[in-house]
Design a protein around this motif. Structure first.
Motif, PDB file in Angstrom:
ATOM      1  N   ALA A 136      53.390 -80.109  51.595  1.00 58.07           N
ATOM      2  CA  ALA A 136      52.458 -80.239  50.477  1.00 58.07           C
ATOM      3  C   ALA A 136      51.076 -80.680  50.948  1.00 58.07           C
ATOM      4  CB  ALA A 136      53.018 -81.226  49.446  1.00 58.07           C
ATOM      5  N   LEU A 137      51.038 -81.602  51.916  1.00 62.22           N
ATOM      6  CA  LEU A 137      49.751 -82.047  52.470  1.00 62.22           C
ATOM      7  C   LEU A 137      49.004 -80.892  53.135  1.00 62.22           C
ATOM      8  CD1 LEU A 137      50.668 -85.510  54.017  1.00 62.22           C
ATOM      9  CD2 LEU A 137      48.885 -85.101  52.308  1.00 62.22           C
ATOM     10  N   HIS A 138      49.744 -80.024  53.798  1.00 64.21           N
ATOM     11  CA  HIS A 138      49.134 -78.846  54.413  1.00 64.21           C
ATOM     12  C   HIS A 138      48.395 -78.026  53.347  1.00 64.21           C
ATOM     13  CE1 HIS A 138      49.219 -75.434  57.442  1.00 64.21           C
ATOM     14  NE2 HIS A 138      48.933 -74.796  56.316  1.00 64.21           N
ATOM     15  N   LEU A 139      49.084 -77.748  52.254  1.00 63.99           N
ATOM     16  CA  LEU A 139      48.461 -76.961  51.191  1.00 63.99           C
ATOM     17  C   LEU A 139      47.277 -77.694  50.576  1.00 63.99           C
ATOM     18  CD1 LEU A 139      51.626 -75.501  49.395  1.00 63.99           C
ATOM     19  CD2 LEU A 139      50.209 -74.442  51.166  1.00 63.99           C
ATOM     20  N   MET A 140      47.407 -79.006  50.400  1.00 61.74           N
ATOM     21  CA  MET A 140      46.314 -79.795  49.835  1.00 61.74           C
ATOM     22  C   MET A 140      45.070 -79.706  50.723  1.00 61.74           C
ATOM     23  SD  MET A 140      45.199 -81.898  47.453  1.00 61.74           S
ATOM     24  CE  MET A 140      46.537 -82.783  46.637  1.00 61.74           C
ATOM     25  N   ARG A 141      45.267 -79.791  52.029  1.00 63.12           N
ATOM     26  CA  ARG A 141      44.122 -79.775  52.945  1.00 63.12           C
ATOM     27  C   ARG A 141      43.447 -78.408  52.976  1.00 63.12           C
ATOM     28  NH1 ARG A 141      47.544 -83.951  56.770  1.00 63.12           N
ATOM     29  NH2 ARG A 141      46.539 -85.811  55.881  1.00 63.12           N
ATOM     30  N   VAL A 142      44.226 -77.350  52.865  1.00 58.99           N
ATOM     31  CA  VAL A 142      43.627 -76.016  52.780  1.00 58.99           C
ATOM     32  C   VAL A 142      42.844 -75.870  51.473  1.00 58.99           C
ATOM     33  CG1 VAL A 142      44.119 -73.545  52.597  1.00 58.99           C
ATOM     34  CG2 VAL A 142      45.331 -74.932  54.297  1.00 58.99           C
ATOM     35  N   ARG A 143      43.432 -76.332  50.382  1.00 56.33           N
ATOM     36  CA  ARG A 143      42.743 -76.229  49.083  1.00 56.33           C
ATOM     37  C   ARG A 143      41.460 -77.038  49.072  1.00 56.33           C
ATOM     38  NH1 ARG A 143      45.983 -77.730  43.600  1.00 56.33           N
ATOM     39  NH2 ARG A 143      45.286 -79.858  44.103  1.00 56.33           N
ATOM     40  N   ASP A 144      41.510 -78.230  49.653  1.00 63.32           N
ATOM     41  CA  ASP A 144      40.313 -79.074  49.739  1.00 63.32           C
ATOM     42  C   ASP A 144      39.234 -78.401  50.594  1.00 63.32           C
ATOM     43  OD1 ASP A 144      41.529 -80.970  48.159  1.00 63.32           O
ATOM     44  OD2 ASP A 144      41.967 -82.365  49.808  1.00 63.32           O
ATOM     45  N   GLY A 145      39.654 -77.774  51.693  1.00 60.15           N
ATOM     46  CA  GLY A 145      38.693 -77.088  52.553  1.00 60.15           C
ATOM     47  C   GLY A 145      38.009 -75.938  51.838  1.00 60.15           C
ATOM     48  N   GLN A 146      38.782 -75.228  51.016  1.00 62.13           N
ATOM     49  CA  GLN A 146      38.198 -74.134  50.236  1.00 62.13           C
ATOM     50  C   GLN A 146      37.261 -74.671  49.155  1.00 62.13           C
ATOM     51  OE1 GLN A 146      38.009 -71.158  50.944  1.00 62.13           O
ATOM     52  NE2 GLN A 146      38.592 -69.708  49.356  1.00 62.13           N
ATOM     53  N   ASP A 147      37.641 -75.770  48.525  1.00 63.40           N
ATOM     54  CA  ASP A 147      36.756 -76.401  47.535  1.00 63.40           C
ATOM     55  C   ASP A 147      35.417 -76.767  48.172  1.00 63.40           C
ATOM     56  OD1 ASP A 147      38.526 -76.266  45.434  1.00 63.40           O
ATOM     57  OD2 ASP A 147      39.176 -78.358  45.572  1.00 63.40           O
ATOM     58  N   LYS A 148      35.480 -77.320  49.369  1.00 62.77           N
ATOM     59  CA  LYS A 148      34.257 -77.737  50.058  1.00 62.77           C
ATOM     60  C   LYS A 148      33.352 -76.544  50.323  1.00 62.77           C
ATOM     61  CE  LYS A 148      32.619 -80.307  54.116  1.00 62.77           C
ATOM     62  NZ  LYS A 148      33.027 -81.107  55.294  1.00 62.77           N
ATOM     63  N   CYS A 149      33.947 -75.443  50.723  1.00 64.00           N
ATOM     64  CA  CYS A 149      33.169 -74.226  50.990  1.00 64.00           C
ATOM     65  C   CYS A 149      32.429 -73.782  49.734  1.00 64.00           C
ATOM     66  CB  CYS A 149      34.106 -73.119  51.473  1.00 64.00           C
ATOM     67  SG  CYS A 149      33.278 -71.572  51.868  1.00 64.00           S
ATOM     68  N   VAL A 150      33.112 -73.816  48.599  1.00 68.39           N
ATOM     69  CA  VAL A 150      32.492 -73.407  47.325  1.00 68.39           C
ATOM     70  C   VAL A 150      31.417 -74.407  46.919  1.00 68.39           C
ATOM     71  CG1 VAL A 150      32.935 -73.022  44.876  1.00 68.39           C
ATOM     72  CG2 VAL A 150      34.559 -72.157  46.588  1.00 68.39           C
ATOM     73  N   GLN A 151      31.745 -75.688  47.020  1.00 70.45           N
ATOM     74  CA  GLN A 151      30.799 -76.732  46.586  1.00 70.45           C
ATOM     75  C   GLN A 151      29.515 -76.725  47.405  1.00 70.45           C
ATOM     76  OE1 GLN A 151      33.380 -80.097  47.014  1.00 70.45           O
ATOM     77  NE2 GLN A 151      34.586 -79.583  45.194  1.00 70.45           N
ATOM     78  N   GLN A 152      29.633 -76.420  48.691  1.00 64.77           N
ATOM     79  CA  GLN A 152      28.458 -76.399  49.558  1.00 64.77           C
ATOM     80  C   GLN A 152      27.640 -75.124  49.400  1.00 64.77           C
ATOM     81  OE1 GLN A 152      27.431 -78.990  51.483  1.00 64.77           O
ATOM     82  NE2 GLN A 152      29.161 -80.190  50.739  1.00 64.77           N
ATOM     83  N   GLY A 153      28.191 -74.141  48.724  1.00 60.49           N
ATOM     84  CA  GLY A 153      27.453 -72.911  48.467  1.00 60.49           C
ATOM     85  C   GLY A 153      27.260 -72.044  49.694  1.00 60.49           C
ATOM     86  N   TYR A 154      28.219 -72.078  50.636  1.00 58.44           N
ATOM     87  CA  TYR A 154      28.103 -71.252  51.829  1.00 58.44           C
ATOM     88  C   TYR A 154      28.168 -69.772  51.454  1.00 58.44           C
ATOM     89  CZ  TYR A 154      29.280 -75.632  54.220  1.00 58.44           C
ATOM     90  OH  TYR A 154      29.304 -76.933  54.662  1.00 58.44           O
ATOM     91  N   ASN A 155      27.518 -68.938  52.232  1.00 56.09           N
ATOM     92  CA  ASN A 155      27.468 -67.500  51.960  1.00 56.09           C
ATOM     93  C   ASN A 155      28.713 -66.809  52.520  1.00 56.09           C
ATOM     94  OD1 ASN A 155      26.485 -64.988  51.165  1.00 56.09           O
ATOM     95  ND2 ASN A 155      25.438 -64.666  53.133  1.00 56.09           N
TER      96      ASN A 155
END
Length: 377
Positions: free
Chosen positions: A227-246
Motif C-alpha cells: 500500500a505504501l508503494h502505491l501511496m508513494r507513486v500517487r503522491d509523486g504523480q500529484d506533485k508532478c501535476v501540482q508543480q505544473g510540469y510540461n
C-alpha cells in the motif's frame, strides 16, 4: 454494507481511498469484486472498447552490474567472463530490425556498469537519433544513478538534462520493486532507497519527460508495504501535476510478480490471483494514472487476457527481445498475431499505439491489412 463494499463504492464515487483502506483491500480475498470495480474505473478513463499494445524491442546493452540484486538472474559482476557490452553497430542493427517490422519503441536496459563513462550513454543516444526516428524509452532509475556516479560530479538534474538533450525521450519504471526501504535492503542492499528511485522520476518530470511506474510483488513484503508503494507513486504523480510540469508524469503503471527461478531468492511465486488482486487495487487506488499495462511476459497470455477485466487498458509491448525476465526462467512469448487474437477473445478491439499512448492504427476486424501486418512481424 461490508467494509470492502464501502471502500469500493467510495472509489466508484470518485473519492480517494486512503492508506488504511488500501491495506484492507490487500488483506481481502474478494478478488472478483475488486476486479469488477477496477474495470468500471478503467472504463471511466477509456470508455471505448479498445485495448492497445506497442511494437517495441528490449535491448539489453550490457549485463555487467555492481548492485548484485538477489532476485536477478541476468546480471554478471564486473570482471566476469560472461559479462558483455554490445557494440554500437549491434545496437543499431537491432533498432533497424525493430523499425522494419513497424516498431516504434526501444527500451534499452542493462546493469549498473561501473566501467561505462557517462559519455558512453550520451554519445550512443546521439548516434541513435542521427540514424533513426524512434522513441528511446530507456534506462531505469538505478542506471541513471550509476550514470550520475560516473559523471565527474554532475547533479542528477544535469544528468537527466544531458540525456534528454542527447535523445532520451522517456523513462521506464524498472527497479521500483517495492518502494519501501525495509524490503529494498533485504533484496537489493546496494540499489538505493525508494527515495532515490522517486528522485530520478521527479527529475525526469521536471525536464518534460514522461515515465512509467512499476511494482513487483512476492518478495515477502507486507500488505502495508504494498500500500505504501502505491501511496508513494500517487503522491509523486500529484506533485508532478501540482508543480505544473510540461509532462503527463507517470503515464502508465505496470505491476508484476517476482520470478524466483535461477535467482538467489528461493521463494514461492505469487499466484495469478494475487497478481490480479494487486492489479485491481492499483487501478482503484491510483486515481491519477491513466493507463495500466498487462504483464503477460511474467504471467502468460491467458492471465494477460484476464487483466483486461481487472483494470488494464493496455497489453504492453510485443517484446521482440527480452533477456532479463527470461533469464529467470519465464519465457512466455507472444507474437503480434497472438496479441490480436487474445485482445479480440476478451471482447476488445486491438490497436497499436506509440509510447505516448497515441493510437497509430486499429484492427477492428481481420482483413488484408491485419494479415499483412502480422506477416511482417
Amino acid at each position: 454494507m461490508s467494509s470492502i463494499d464501502r471502500i469500493l463504492q467510495k472509489a466508484l464515487d470518485g473519492q480517494r481511498i486512503d492508506l488504511e483502506e488500501c491495506i484492507t483491500l490487500f488483506e481481502s480475498d474478494e478478488i472478483e469484486k475488486m476486479g469488477h470495480t477496477a474495470n468500471q474505473i478503467m472504463l471511466k478513463w477509456h470508455p471505448e472498447p479498445i485495448t492497445t499494445f506497442v511494437v517495441g524491442r528490449n535491448i539489453n546493452y550490457t549485463n555487467i552490474c555492481d548492485v548484485y540484486c538477489r532476485f536477478c538472474a541476468f546480471y554478471r559482476p564486473p570482471g566476469s567472463e560472461e559479462g558483455y557490452v554490445l557494440p554500437d553497430e549491434v545496437i543499431f542493427k537491432k533498432i533497424q530490425e525493430t523499425i522494419d517490422v513497424g516498431g516504434t519503441e526501444i527500451l534499452m536496459q542493462g546493469g549498473t556498469n561501473p566501467n561505462l563513462p557517462f559519455s558512453y550513454y550520451t554519445n550512443l543516444l546521439k548516434e541513435i537519433k542521427k540514424r533513426f526516428d524512434i522513441q528511446m524509452h530507456s534506462f531505469s532509475p538505478a542506471e541513471i544513478m550509476k550514470m550520475k556516479d560516473v559523471s565527474d560530479g554532475l547533479s542528477l538534474d544535469e544528468v537527466i538534462k544531458q540525456l534528454h538533450e542527447a535523445g532520451l525521450d522517456s523513462l521506464p519504471g524498472g527497479g521500483a520493486e517495492i518502494l519501501d526501504d525495509r524490503t529494498r535492503r533485504k533484496i537489493s542492499r546496494l540499489k538505493g532507497s525508494w527515495r532515490d528511485w522517486m528522485d530520478v522520476m521527479e527529475a525526469a518530470h521536471r525536464h518534460g519527460m514522461h515515465t512509467t511506474a512499476t511494482m513487483v510483488i512476492g518478495f515477502g513484503e507486507s500488505m502495508e508495504e504494498r500500500a505504501l508503494h502505491l501511496m508513494r507513486v500517487r503522491d509523486g504523480q500529484d506533485k508532478c501535476v501540482q508543480q505544473g510540469y510540461n509532462t503527463p508524469g507517470f503515464l502508465a503503471f505496470i505491476p508484476w510478480t517476482f520470478q524466483p527461478e535461477n535467482t538467489r531468492m528461493k521463494k514461492e511465486k505469487a499466484s495469478p490471483e494475487e497478481y490480479l488482486k494487486t492489479l485491481a487495487i492499483s487501478r482503484i487506488f491510483l486515481d491519477n494514472i491513466p493507463n495500466f499495462q498487462s504483464s503477460w511476459v511474467t504471467m502468460g497470455p491467458e492471465i494477460g487476457k484476464k487483466t483486461l477485466e481487472f483494470g488494464c487498458n493496455d497489453f504492453g509491448s510485443t517484446m521482440i527481445e527480452e533477456n532479463v525476465v527470461s533469464a529467470a526462467g519465464t519465457t512466455h512469448k507472444v507474437n503480434i498475431s497472438s496479441i490480436l487474437q487474445l485482445i479480440r477473445e476478451a471482447g476488445k478491439i486491438p490497436a497499436q499505439r506509440n509510447t505516448r499512448y497515441e493510437i497509430i492504427r486499429t484492427f477492428e476486424q481481420e482483413d488484408k491489412i491485419d494479415k499483412d501486418f502480422v506477416m511482417q512481424n
